[in-house]
Design a protein around this motif. Structure first.
Motif, short mmCIF file in Angstrom:
data_model
loop_
_atom_site.label_atom_id
_atom_site.label_comp_id
_atom_site.label_asym_id
_atom_site.label_seq_id
_atom_site.Cartn_x
_atom_site.Cartn_y
_atom_site.Cartn_z
N ASP C 63 0.63 -1.13 -0.03
CA ASP C 63 -0.06 -0.02 0.13
C ASP C 63 0.90 1.28 0.02
N VAL C 64 1.79 1.23 0.67
CA VAL C 64 2.61 2.60 0.99
C VAL C 64 4.13 2.28 0.25
N LEU C 65 4.67 3.31 -0.43
CA LEU C 65 5.82 3.30 -0.92
C LEU C 65 6.64 4.21 -0.23
N LEU C 66 7.54 4.09 0.49
CA LEU C 66 8.50 4.92 1.38
C LEU C 66 9.93 5.24 0.64
N ILE C 67 9.99 6.84 0.44
CA ILE C 67 11.18 7.31 -0.41
C ILE C 67 11.99 8.01 0.65
N THR C 68 13.00 6.89 1.12
CA THR C 68 13.81 7.26 2.16
C THR C 68 14.94 8.10 1.69
N GLY C 69 14.84 9.36 1.47
CA GLY C 69 16.15 10.05 1.10
C GLY C 69 15.85 10.71 -0.12
N ARG C 90 -2.97 3.62 -3.29
CA ARG C 90 -1.57 3.59 -2.98
C ARG C 90 -1.10 5.09 -2.56
N PHE C 91 -0.10 5.02 -1.44
CA PHE C 91 0.21 6.17 -0.89
C PHE C 91 1.57 6.35 -0.87
N ILE C 92 2.13 7.52 -1.03
CA ILE C 92 3.72 7.79 -0.77
C ILE C 92 4.10 8.65 0.18
N VAL C 93 4.95 8.38 1.05
CA VAL C 93 5.59 8.92 2.15
C VAL C 93 7.07 9.36 1.82
N ALA C 94 7.36 10.60 1.97
CA ALA C 94 8.58 11.10 1.63
C ALA C 94 9.50 11.50 2.87
N PHE C 95 10.54 10.90 3.04
CA PHE C 95 11.64 11.07 4.21
C PHE C 95 12.46 12.15 3.77
#
Lengths: 369, 168, 183
Positions: C63-69, C90-95
């Motif tokens: 469900d979630v795609l994490l963009i770590t950096g 679907r969701f995107i979380v940006a770090f």
């Protein structure tokens, strides 16, 4: 026989970091393997030429992400070689303490990440949580968990906090109780035995062909080729420690060597805290006046350190101005991550590629820079 | 260490030899003597090639190749350097003496444009993909101009403050 | 960034969002240097599973795609490729600060400057890099956003597909690479 093209791609639970291996397989056996770096490429060698000598200190720890202290130490040592700066005595001992604590953390992490290739995730849950308690000590020392920026040219940034050495000794006592538990879980487990015993062996004559250093070299040749013994830096000639070696190098022996190196690190940290002078300056001012106008005399020097994966070094070129002219980074996992995968994985199974990367020590940010 | 310096002077006849730091020797030779020098060092016990890299001297219009070798028994680093032409840089490969030099030469080709004769993999891209400009580590390449033209940044403006009547 | 907070879901979507907010599967992809703080968040000290989030190996079921950096151009092509393989919603979380404005690598020839020109971002977590407690705070915020229906990045991507595609092709050239094996 027909060959199938397969990506052990950048997104995979068993892969270490953002790295990819492209292979031609026949059933389950690898016929040809090609490493594909470049997913983490940021162009560090170009960026470092565009910042001042002091300004680079914020950029440097991000080259090797799991173990950032070796970057700062190598940079500071190179500048001190070029400019002829003498570091005070207490600073040498504090630098050794920080480097050995970082080595313990990285060995714990790589023992924990055996969960990815083999499927035993209990090791990951235990080892990463234990590593987190050591990160708490670093946070007390320099304010940040991961990127410390503590070792600077001329010494270290600040003195140790009040009572810090007691807490470090308490952590070492706790580790001496916990490491035998990890050893029993990981090294005596029947699944890990079946996957790693007599698997991915490294004969001694291949070592000089690949140019491998670190645990891979010491487990195959049986010689004590460690930069801390051969070319001691920062008071390593005043502590007593052993360098574990072996002559039969399969994956299980290399994991065993990591555990034995952790015991040696604990012994070195105890000796360092014992021998460290309790008072004294911890840094020497390097620039008279404005730190942004500080210049380093011209010259070319190579400074190296023994990291947990092998020899790690910077080749620093200075032309007497305020910014470096060229800095070239020698990542410790360059030989085993690139040439080792191309020449050495033929005839093994697909899941052994990831096991090779974990036991020999491959850290993908320092290959790509 | 002086014994080793004297032996190098007799055997290789370098252009310059100096010690920049404790346990390091820097040897400067002509470019066609690199292959023989590497074979000489390999036979003398310097069995590990640490890095192959390059420096761009744009004012003198030359590239300088650097090979660093290490001997575990003596504990000494040797920097072997040679200057080649910048417009058409060519060098013989070192993979028959040190097989580990293959990927280092591929990287130097990609970032500086040096051709290595005998290394047939050297022209394939390794770190960069679909690269359309000059080799990036040369001094006349400006990374900020490239980055601003291809990857736009966030404009500094008041995208969200205007509904509260803030400053424009 | 997607800003409108109007709630225009029908009853079935509201029920579906309530269930999916309480069981989020996170795709396992370490894209940048911020990924070194993901294992501490997932393991037993700062346990993420008590919030209801767990790791998932394949993008088809995540469900979630994490963009770590930061994102280099080579990784961005694969991230777009696997984002389009995920099923909606679907969701995107940006770090990190590299996704907001380039971060510490702002003048690099290989990293992008601004993530939301290429992919729709629902939540930003700031820091360099963010601590595990900050990450857990961000994830609880994401759960609240899903329950209220504010995480509408995937709908924005479907409606403005040409705009996103034009930005991606301007910066990258090509997205799907044919000759990867270099033979």
């Amino acid at each position: 026989m027909k060959e199938v093209k397969l990506f052990l791609g950048p997104q995979h639970p068993g892969m270490h970091g953002n790295y990819s291996v492209h292979m031609y397989v026949d059933g389950d056996i690898i016929e040809k393997a090609r490493p594909t770096p470049g997913f983490l490429h940021r162009g560090f060698e170009k960026l470092m030429e565009r910042r001042h000598w002091m300004g680079n200190l914020a950029l440097i720890p991000r080259i090797c992400v799991p173990e950032p202290d070796i970057n700062e130490f190598v940079y500071a040592q190179g500048i001190e070689m070029l400019a002829g700066i003498e570091v005070p005595e207490k600073a040498h001992w504090i630098r050794m303490l920080v480097l050995e604590m970082a080595r313990v953390m990285v060995h714990l992490m790589s023992l924990g990440f055996i969960g990815g290739p083999t499927g035993m995730y209990t090791a990951t849950y235990w080892a990463i949580a234990q590593r987190d308690l050591i990160l708490d000590l670093f946070e007390e020392l320099c304010g940040a968990r991961v990127y410390h920026m503590y070792i600077v040219p001329g010494g270290v940034r600040k003195d140790l906090p009040e009572g810090f050495t007691d807490r470090v000794l308490a952590m070492m006592d706790e580790l001496e109780v916990k490491i035998p538990e990890y050893e029993e879980l990981i090294l005596k487990h029947p699944i890990i035995h079946a996957r790693t015993k007599d698997n991915i062996m490294l004969p001694a004559e291949v070592v000089w062909e690949l140019g491998v250093t670190g645990i891979g070299m010491r487990s195959a040749t049986g010689e004590e080729n460690d930069l801390r013994k051969v070319m001691p830096y920062a008071k390593y000639d005043q502590v007593e420690f052993e360098v574990p070696t072996a002559t039969y190098s399969d994956a299980l022996t290399r994991l065993n060597l990591k555990v034995r190196e952790m015991y040696q690190c604990i012994s070195i940290i105890r000796q360092v805290i014992d021998k460290m002078p309790s008072e004294g300056p911890v840094n020497v001012p390097v620039s008279t006046g404005n730190a942004l106008r500080w210049t380093v005399p011209a010259g070319m020097v190579y400074s190296a350190v023994e990291s947990s994966r092998g020899e790690y070094g910077y080749f620093i070129v200075s032309d007497g101005k305020e910014m470096p002219y060229r800095i070239a980074v020698r990542g410790a996992s360059f030989p085993q991550g690139l040439l080792g995968i191309e020449k050495y994985l033929k005839g093994h199974r697909i899941d052994d590629a990831s096991l090779w990367m974990d036991t020999m020590g491959v850290c993908s940010p320092e290959i790509d820079r | 260490m002086n014994k080793i310096i004297n032996e190098i002077k007799i055997a290789l006849e370098p252009l310059k030899i100096e010690t920049p730091a404790l346990r390091q020797i820097a040897v400067v030779v002509k470019p066609d003597a690199i292959h023989n020098s590497l074979a000489y060092f390999r036979q003398k016990g310097f069995t590990q090639l640490s890095i192959v890299t390059c420096i761009d001297w744009i004012k003198e219009s030359e590239l300088e190749l650097v090979y660093i070798v290490l001997s575990w028994t003596e504990g000494i680093y040797i920097q072997l350097r040679a200057r080649i032409d910048r417009e058409k840089p060519v060098m013989v490969t070192a993979t028959d003496i040190f097989p580990g030099a293959r990927y280092y030469e591929r990287e130097v080709h990609e970032f500086f444009g040096v051709d290595f004769l005998g290394n047939e993999d050297a022209a394939k891209p390794l770190f960069l993909e679909l690269w359309d400009d000059i080799p990036p580590l040369r001094k006349d390449f400006d990374p900020q101009a490239y980055s601003d033209s291809k990857f736009p940044m966030r404009e500094r403006g008041n995208e969200f403050v205007s509904e509260f009547g803030g400053n424009k | 960034m997607v800003l409108d907070k109007k709630d225009d879901r029908n009853v079935w979507e509201k029920i579906g969002d309530y269930f999916s907010a309480n069981s989020i599967w996170m795709k396992w992809y370490c894209t940048g240097c911020g990924a070194i703080e993901m294992p501490p968040t997932m393991t037993s000290r700062f346990d993420m599973e008590r919030l209801g989030m767990g790791p998932m190996a394949t993008p088809r079921q995540a469900d979630v795609l994490l963009i770590t950096g930061y994102l280099s151009t080579k990784t961005l092509r694969r991230v777009i490729y696997s984002y389009e393989q995920m099923n909606s919603p679907r969701f995107i979380v940006a770090f990190g600060s590299c996704t907001i404005n380039g971060g510490i690598y702002y003048d690099s020839y290989a990293t992008i400057g601004r993530l939301d020109k290429y992919l729709p971002v629902d939540l930003y977590i700031s820091g360099c890099m963010p601590r595990p407690e900050t990450i857990m705070n961000g994830f609880s915020g994401l759960i609240e956003m899903i329950k209220k229906g504010e995480a509408k990045g995937w709908k924005h991507y479907q409606e403005n597909y040409e705009w996103y595609k034009k930005n991606q092709l301007d910066s990258l050239g090509k997205i799907i690479i044919e000759d990867e094996f270099h033979e």
